[in-house]
Design a protein around this motif. Structure first.
Motif, PDB file in Angstrom:
ATOM      1  N   GLU A   1       0.839  -1.203   0.000  1.00 35.96           N
ATOM      2  CA  GLU A   1       0.000   0.000   0.000  1.00 35.96           C
ATOM      3  C   GLU A   1       0.872   1.251   0.000  1.00 35.96           C
ATOM      4  OE1 GLU A   1      -2.913   2.897   0.333  1.00 35.96           O
ATOM      5  OE2 GLU A   1      -3.220   0.780  -0.141  1.00 35.96           O
TER       6      GLU A   1
ATOM      7  N   LYS B   1       2.440   2.769  -3.147  1.00 32.39           N
ATOM      8  CA  LYS B   1       1.589   3.550  -4.061  1.00 32.39           C
ATOM      9  C   LYS B   1       1.615   5.034  -3.723  1.00 32.39           C
ATOM     10  CE  LYS B   1      -1.696  -0.336  -4.193  1.00 32.39           C
ATOM     11  NZ  LYS B   1      -3.095  -0.736  -3.839  1.00 32.39           N
ATOM     12  N   TRP B   2       2.129   5.392  -2.542  1.00 29.99           N
ATOM     13  CA  TRP B   2       2.091   6.779  -2.104  1.00 29.99           C
ATOM     14  C   TRP B   2       3.207   7.588  -2.762  1.00 29.99           C
ATOM     15  CZ3 TRP B   2       1.715   5.604   3.887  1.00 29.99           C
ATOM     16  CH2 TRP B   2       0.532   4.914   4.131  1.00 29.99           C
TER      17      TRP B   2
ATOM     18  N   THR C   1       0.969  12.642  -2.002  1.00 31.95           N
ATOM     19  CA  THR C   1      -0.295  12.080  -1.502  1.00 31.95           C
ATOM     20  C   THR C   1      -0.782  12.865  -0.290  1.00 31.95           C
ATOM     21  OG1 THR C   1       0.387   9.888  -2.264  1.00 31.95           O
ATOM     22  CG2 THR C   1      -1.415   9.980  -0.659  1.00 31.95           C
TER      23      THR C   1
ATOM     24  N   PHE D   1      -3.383  13.111   2.964  1.00 31.75           N
ATOM     25  CA  PHE D   1      -4.147  12.271   3.887  1.00 31.75           C
ATOM     26  C   PHE D   1      -5.082  13.117   4.756  1.00 31.75           C
ATOM     27  CE2 PHE D   1      -0.528   9.635   2.894  1.00 31.75           C
ATOM     28  CZ  PHE D   1      -1.056   8.352   2.832  1.00 31.75           C
TER      29      PHE D   1
ATOM     30  N   ASN E   1     -13.234  15.958   3.354  1.00 32.93           N
ATOM     31  CA  ASN E   1     -13.850  15.850   2.032  1.00 32.93           C
ATOM     32  C   ASN E   1     -15.224  16.513   2.008  1.00 32.93           C
ATOM     33  OD1 ASN E   1     -13.642  14.440  -0.733  1.00 32.93           O
ATOM     34  ND2 ASN E   1     -15.649  13.789  -0.006  1.00 32.93           N
TER      35      ASN E   1
ATOM     36  N   ARG F   1      -5.942  13.459  -7.492  1.00 33.50           N
ATOM     37  CA  ARG F   1      -5.166  13.522  -6.249  1.00 33.50           C
ATOM     38  C   ARG F   1      -6.107  13.447  -5.044  1.00 33.50           C
ATOM     39  NH1 ARG F   1      -1.290  18.559  -4.454  1.00 33.50           N
ATOM     40  NH2 ARG F   1       0.015  17.431  -2.953  1.00 33.50           N
ATOM     41  N   ASP F   2      -7.197  12.732  -5.221  1.00 35.93           N
ATOM     42  CA  ASP F   2      -8.199  12.603  -4.156  1.00 35.93           C
ATOM     43  C   ASP F   2      -7.528  12.172  -2.854  1.00 35.93           C
ATOM     44  OD1 ASP F   2     -10.561  12.397  -2.774  1.00 35.93           O
ATOM     45  OD2 ASP F   2     -11.249  10.570  -3.776  1.00 35.93           O
TER      46      ASP F   2
ATOM     47  N   LEU G   1      -6.459  10.556   0.544  1.00 36.66           N
ATOM     48  CA  LEU G   1      -6.605   9.214   1.099  1.00 36.66           C
ATOM     49  C   LEU G   1      -7.086   9.301   2.543  1.00 36.66           C
ATOM     50  CD1 LEU G   1      -3.559   7.016  -0.033  1.00 36.66           C
ATOM     51  CD2 LEU G   1      -5.895   7.010  -0.899  1.00 36.66           C
ATOM     52  N   ASP G   2      -7.929   8.367   2.925  1.00 40.50           N
ATOM     53  CA  ASP G   2      -8.456   8.319   4.284  1.00 40.50           C
ATOM     54  C   ASP G   2      -7.539   7.445   5.136  1.00 40.50           C
ATOM     55  OD1 ASP G   2      -9.859   8.132   6.623  1.00 40.50           O
ATOM     56  OD2 ASP G   2     -11.706   7.350   5.736  1.00 40.50           O
ATOM     57  N   LEU G   3      -6.782   8.066   6.025  1.00 42.99           N
ATOM     58  CA  LEU G   3      -5.856   7.322   6.877  1.00 42.99           C
ATOM     59  C   LEU G   3      -6.610   6.370   7.806  1.00 42.99           C
ATOM     60  CD1 LEU G   3      -2.865   6.952   7.581  1.00 42.99           C
ATOM     61  CD2 LEU G   3      -3.121   8.764   9.289  1.00 42.99           C
TER      62      LEU G   3
ATOM     63  N   VAL H   1      -7.058   3.282   5.830  1.00 36.48           N
ATOM     64  CA  VAL H   1      -5.761   2.617   5.698  1.00 36.48           C
ATOM     65  C   VAL H   1      -5.430   1.852   6.982  1.00 36.48           C
ATOM     66  CG1 VAL H   1      -3.268   2.996   5.474  1.00 36.48           C
ATOM     67  CG2 VAL H   1      -4.863   4.253   4.004  1.00 36.48           C
TER      68      VAL H   1
END
Length: 677
Positions: free
Chosen positions: A403, A406-407, A487, A489, A496, A540-541, A543-545, A548
């Motif tokens: 995972e 990908k960052w 990225t 977070f 959002n 560049r939406d 990411l929800d930590l 994760v």
């Protein structure tokens, strides 16, 4: 007849609607622990709309019936009843906080219009509703009554019932008709008043909170848009009282009147009565539970008492079966439906965790082969840790490493502080519109170091009275995030949602750079379910930590929660040696947040003088450590209620708190990075 000091009020009724026993616990709230899951300052800010309603409805200040805090309960009640009688003897009257009571009941009506022999009661709630949105509806299949406003409807129904009983109790009013209305906040209305909220000053007098309207408030509201929507609910109330709506009658065991009379009798006579109760999963949501600390301090546990008396099972201080992820819907097959109730299996130790994950798939080695933790994996780990006392974390290293590959570095961790209130703070705003006044931003680099400073990373705060900060907020966020394609977070969905809301405001605005700002928001967000102006998720939406962490990490300390309040300390506990070696006592920055007096002591009094006395609202001992500035404090900052010295102290304290929020996210990244190398 005996005059009961403890009358059955609408507050007690609202508790009883949830569970008849709540009313008993509420009556004895000095003895029972109570955990109200509310937002800091909601009630105080809601009071502003109540004061505004009086202005809208033409209630003179001298017609507000005020309760005397210096009197003991019975004389205080009697005084309000006598004051109300004085207005009822008039042909016409517009009154606020009119009192109506009988032997067992007492209600204070928000707004009363007396016109001849008609008593019109208006219940005022700061809940929002659209201009054309239906107050209630049926689903068309004979199913449940669907409404976001049902509790408000039941509240005013109860008041109508009590006022009707009052007219029967006092023969001279028996010919009076009672009509009911509900006033809510119209979320489609646009305020055309400068700093409307500032005209409704929240004051503290003798330890009591009240809203004091500006002397020229009526003049300033003359000819302006109303932000209220008044809805006639009289016929609906009559149907509820007569049990003509089966879906609602079911709430009261089939009979509204019987329920109200029985609960009122239990309440005023202070006795338990389980005859109106049934055992179901909702009872586990009882707010009258006690923590270990509260029990040691002598507080009673209403929830535990209920299950002990009804089913003979002691749940006090023990993890319950519905604490598993997904609640009762997440139970294993053997306990689905009401099987757990029929078998009186209420504790998490009653679950066979191997129904979630077979033994051969539940070994540490088997877990390390997973690409992510499923809901059943999390249920197994939770149940197994409770039954065995396991304290070791589960971290899917290989999956987490894949995972993280990908960052794109540098990584950006952001957290917003926002306000949402019924009474608009700014001209051109709508009720309940989102206001984003602060963010924190940490930047993390591939070599492991991170920073929180102006430029590539940092912060933003705007507490300037009378100015909507939203567009300035986005401009600064864009400036800080546009330097690279790293990225971004967030933790959970809040950021959002806020950016979606500001995007709508921008689209409907005349800002010269609105197209540029809208494109930026669309680049780093995805549309919410209620998106007014549809768009596609951005490249560049954020990411929800939280998501994760849930996929790759679990610690028994977390129970079934993935809130950062549970995940962050669990992360620290999972590698305490590393964090303590690197940060010492600062490994948990939340524990070191100073009180406001410490920030105030460091403020330059020459630059920020204490230019007036604000001791009625200033609290030296307050610590901004949970959600940032409260709703109440933000409203008072916007109204200029704090002097310059204290405003600066609050600003600095809020900056420090928000910085700590993103620092907690950084600590989670550090754990992932260290354990994946």
């Amino acid at each position: 007849n005996k005059y009961h000091e403890k009358k059955f009020t609408k507050s007690a009724f609202n508790q009883a609607v949830e569970c008849a026993m709540y009313a008993y616990y509420y009556r004895n709230s000095k003895d029972y622990a109570y955990h109200f899951d509310g937002v800091d300052g909601v009630a105080e800010v809601g009071d502003q709309f109540g004061a505004l309603a009086r202005v809208y409805e033409g209630v003179p200040d001298e017609n507000i019936i005020r309760r005397d805090p210096t009197l003991s309960p019975v004389p205080a009640q009697m005084k309000t009843l006598v004051d109300t009688m004085r207005f009822l003897r008039m042909e016409n009257a517009d009154v606020a906080e009119a009192a109506f009571g009988t032997n067992n009941f007492l209600v204070y009506v928000d707004i009363l219009h007396k016109r001849g022999d008609t008593l019109e009661i208006i219940e005022v709630k700061s809940k929002g509703i659209g201009a054309d949105e239906p107050l209630y509806s049926f689903d068309g299949r004979g199913g449940k009554f669907k409404s976001d406003y049902l509790d408000k409807i039941l509240d005013v129904t109860f008041q109508k019932y009590v006022v009707q009983q009052f007219t029967k109790f006092f023969e001279s009013y028996s010919h009076h008709k009672v009509r009911a209305k509900l006033m809510l906040v119209n979320t489609d209305a646009v305020s055309d008043v400068d700093s409307l909220s500032s005209l409704l000053q929240i004051k503290f007098k003798d330890g009591h909170r009240e809203v004091e309207c500006a002397s020229d408030v009526r003049e300033k509201l003359q000819g302006k848009n109303s932000i209220a929507r008044v809805i006639d609910v009289d016929e609906l109330c009559d149907k509820i009282i007569a049990d003509e709506i089966p879906e609602i009658a079911e709430i009261f065991g089939g009979c509204f009147v019987d329920f109200v009379e029985k609960v009122a009798d239990m309440y005023v006579n202070n006795r338990k009565d389980y005859s109106l109760c049934k055992v179901d999963v909702k009872k586990f949501n009882c707010p009258f539970y006690a923590t270990d600390e509260e029990r040691k301090a002598g507080k009673k546990d209403g929830r535990a008492e209920f299950f002990k008396d009804m089913l003979g099972v002691d749940i006090a201080g023990k993890p319950c079966i519905v604490d598993v992820k997904g609640g009762s819907k997440g139970l294993p097959p053997s306990l689905k439906g009401n099987g757990w109730l029929e078998q009186k299996k209420l504790l998490l130790t009653d679950i066979n965790e191997y129904e979630y994950v077979p033994a051969e798939d539940a070994t540490p080695e088997a877990f390390q082969k997973r690409t992510k933790l499923s809901d059943n994996d999390l249920r197994f780990l939770h149940g197994h840790s409770v039954k065995t006392g396991e304290v070791a974390p589960t971290f899917l290293k290989a999956a987490a490493k894949a995972e993280m590959a990908k960052w794109t570095y540098p990584l950006h961790f952001i957290d917003f502080e926002t306000y949402q209130g019924a009474v608009p703070l700014f001209k051109g705003s709508r009720p309940n519109e989102e206001v984003a006044y602060q963010f924190s931003h940490h930047v993390c680099y591939e070599d492991g170091h991170y920073e929180h400073k102006e430029g590539r990373g940092g912060e933003f705060i705007s507490l300037e009275a009378g100015k909507n900060p939203n567009f300035k907020f986005v401009r600064e966020l864009k400036k800080q995030l546009d330097n690279d394609d790293g990225t971004i977070f967030r933790y959970a969905e809040h950021e959002n949602i806020i950016l979606n809301a500001i995007r709508e405001q921008l689209i409907e605005s005349d800002e010269s750079d609105k197209d540029e700002l809208v494109r930026f928001i669309e680049k780093i967000t995805h549309p919410t379910g209620s998106c007014k102006y549809p768009f596609a998720a951005g490249p560049r939406d954020m990411l929800d930590l939280k998501a994760v962490a849930q996929k790759y990490f679990y610690h028994p300390m977390m129970g079934s929660s993935n809130s950062i309040k549970q995940v962050f300390p669990a992360i620290l506990a999972s590698d305490e040696t590393y964090f303590r070696d690197h940060y010492g006592d600062d490994m948990d920055p939340y524990h070191n947040l100073p009180m406001l007096k410490e920030f105030a002591a460091k403020v330059d009094a020459n630059k920020f003088p204490a230019d007036f006395d604000d001791s009625d609202i200033w609290n030296d001992e307050k610590q901004i450590n949970c959600g940032g500035i409260s709703k109440l404090d933000y409203v008072m900052l916007q109204a200029g209620r704090f002097n310059k010295l204290h405003t600066e102290a609050i600003r600095q304290a809020s900056l420090k708190y928000c910085e700590v929020d993103t620092l907690a996210m950084v600590r989670i990244w550090e754990y992932f990075r260290k354990n994946c190398q």
